[in-house]
Design a protein around this motif. Structure first.
Motif, short mmCIF file in Angstrom:
data_model
loop_
_atom_site.label_atom_id
_atom_site.label_comp_id
_atom_site.label_asym_id
_atom_site.label_seq_id
_atom_site.Cartn_x
_atom_site.Cartn_y
_atom_site.Cartn_z
N LYS A 144 -25.43 5.66 -7.63
CA LYS A 144 -24.78 4.41 -8.05
C LYS A 144 -23.82 4.00 -6.95
CE LYS A 144 -24.07 3.57 -12.42
NZ LYS A 144 -23.40 3.57 -13.75
N GLU A 148 -24.06 11.04 -15.63
CA GLU A 148 -23.45 10.59 -14.39
C GLU A 148 -22.33 11.52 -13.99
OE1 GLU A 148 -21.95 6.60 -14.42
OE2 GLU A 148 -23.90 5.81 -15.02
N ASN A 163 -21.09 9.43 -18.86
CA ASN A 163 -20.25 10.03 -17.80
C ASN A 163 -19.91 11.48 -18.13
OD1 ASN A 163 -19.46 7.74 -15.86
ND2 ASN A 163 -19.15 6.86 -17.89
N GLU A 168 -24.84 1.76 -19.61
CA GLU A 168 -23.88 2.84 -19.40
C GLU A 168 -22.95 2.88 -20.61
OE1 GLU A 168 -21.51 2.89 -15.79
OE2 GLU A 168 -20.43 4.68 -16.44
N ASP A 194 -22.29 9.08 -9.49
CA ASP A 194 -21.43 7.92 -9.73
C ASP A 194 -20.53 7.67 -8.52
OD1 ASP A 194 -20.36 5.90 -11.20
OD2 ASP A 194 -19.38 7.17 -12.69
CA CA Z 1 -19.91 5.91 -14.53
#
Ligand code: CA
Ligand code: C2E
Ligand code: CA
Ligand code: CA
Length: 288
Positions: free
Chosen positions: A209, A158, A126, A67, A188
Motif C-alpha cells: 500500500k 495489514e 490492521n 479497509e 501498510d
Molecule cells: Ca491500514
C-alpha cells in the motif's frame, strides 16, 4: 536528589511556573490512565465501531475491497478517531483485544454482505506490532473465522513496514501460516520504512500500500512521483499487488493511472463509513 532538583527548578523557573510544569505532567499521565480505563470498558460495553473505506479500481470505479478502521463511540465525547486512543492502546495489551474485536466485527460484516448477495471483496484489517508478535495470532484469527463463518479469502491483514521488518525470524513463520490458510498480507504505509529488497522477496506478502504522503504531493513534487514510480516498478518486478492510499483529487488519480497503479483508496472515492452506508455504495456500484 529529586527534591533538590525540584527546588532548583522551582527557583529557576519561579514558583508559579514550576507548579504549572508539575501539573501539566501529571495531567498527561492522568489522561492516559483515563483513556486506558475507558477503553477497557468500551471493549466490554461494545462501544467500538468498525468503519469501512472502499478500495476501487480507478479504471472502472468498481469497489474491489474495503479497509476496516476502528472508531470509538464514546458515551460523552462522541465519535473518537483512532489517533485519540490507538497509540495508548498500543502501549498496553489492550491493543490485542481491540485488534481481535475489530477483526471479529469486520469478518461478521463480510458474512452479512456476502449472504445478502453483495460482493465487497476482501476486508483489510490492521494488525498492530504486538499482535504479530503474539504467539497465538494464528489461533485468534482461526477463532474469529470459525465464530463468524467468514472465509479466509474474504480477509486481508495489514502490517506496517516497521513492524514486519522487526524480528523477522519470529514473524515470518506466523505470516506464512496465515498465508497458507488463504489470508492475504499487505504492507501498510509502504515507502516510509526501510524494507530491504531481500526481505521483501522472502516475506509472504501479497500487496504493497503506497503511503499517502507520496500520493498527497505527487502532483506538485516530482520526487514524490518518482518514488511512486519506483514502488510500482518494484511491485511489478516482485509480482506484488499494489494500491495507492490517500487519493483525493482527479489529478492524483490521473497521475497514478499513467504511472500504472490503477487501485486506490481515498476520499475521492469515499471516506471511512458505517457498514450501512458502505452497503448502499455496494448496491449502486454493483447494479449501476
Ligand atoms: Ca491500514
Ligand atoms: P492507516 O492504516 O494508514 O489508515 C488510513 C488512514 O488514512 C485512515 O485514518 C483513513 O481515514 C485515512 N485516509 C484514507 N483516505 C484518505 C484521504 O484521501 N485523505 C486523507 N487525508 N486521509 C485518508 P483513520 O481512520 O483516522 O486511522 C488512522 C490510523 O489508525 C490508521 O492508519 C491505523 O494506523 C490506525 N488504525 C485504525 N484502525 C485500526 C485498528 O483497527 N487497529 C490498529 N492496530 N490500528 C488502527
Ligand atoms: Ca497500522
Ligand atoms: Ca496506511
Amino acid at each position: 536528589r529529586n527534591s533538590d532538583l525540584a527546588m532548583y527548578l522551582a527557583k529557576k523557573m519561579g514558583g508559579g511556573q514550576y507548579q504549572h510544569f508539575h501539573t501539566s505532567l501529571s495531567d498527561q499521565a492522568l489522561q492516559r490512565m483515563e483513556v486506558e480505563a475507558g477503553l477497557k470498558q468500551a471493549l466490554q460495553k461494545g462501544e467500538l465501531r468498525v468503519y469501512f473505506q472502499p478500495q476501487v479500481d480507478m479504471r472502472n470505479g468498481r469497489i474491489t475491497g474495503t479497509e476496516a478502521l476502528v472508531r470509538w463511540q464514546h458515551p460523552e465525547k462522541g465519535l473518537l478517531m483512532p489517533g485519540a486512543f490507538i497509540p495508548i492502546a498500543e502501549e498496553t495489551r489492550l491493543i490485542i483485544d481491540l485488534g481481535n474485536e475489530v477483526m471479529r466485527q469486520a469478518c461478521q460484516q463480510q458474512v452479512e454482505w456476502y449472504r445478502a448477495g453483495f460482493n465487497p471483496g476482501r476486508v483489510s484489517v490492521n494488525l498492530a506490532g504486538a499482535q504479530i508478535h503474539e504467539a497465538d495470532l494464528v489461533e485468534s484469527v482461526q477463532n474469529v473465522l470459525h465464530q463468524t463463518g467468514c472465509k479466509p479469502q474474504w480477509l486481508e491483514l495489514e502490517v506496517t513496514e516497521g513492524f514486519i521488518m522487526q524480528d523477522t525470524a519470529r514473524t515470518v513463520p506466523t505470516l506464512k501460516q496465515l498465508k497458507e490458510m488463504g489470508i492475504l498480507l499487505s504492507i501498510d504505509d509502504f515507502g516510509t520504512g526501510y524494507s530491504s529488497l531481500t526481505y521483501l522477496k522472502r516475506l509472504p506478502v501479497c500487496r504493497l500500500k503506497i503511503d499517502q504522503s507520496f500520493v498527497r504531493n505527487s502532483a506538485m513534487d516530482p520526487n514524490d512521483l518518482a518514488i511512486i514510480e519506483a514502488i510500482i516498478a518494484l511491485a511489478n518486478k516482485l509480482d506484488l499487488e499494489l494500491i495507492a492510499e490517500g487519493v483525493e483529487t482527479e489529478e492524483q488519480k490521473k497521475l497514478l493511472l499513467q504511472a500504472g497503479c490503477p487501485h486506490a483508496q481515498g476520499y475521492l472515492y469515499g471516506k471511512p463509513m458505517p457498514a450501512l452506508e458502505l452497503m448502499e455504495m455496494l448496491r449502486e456500484n454493483q447494479t449501476g
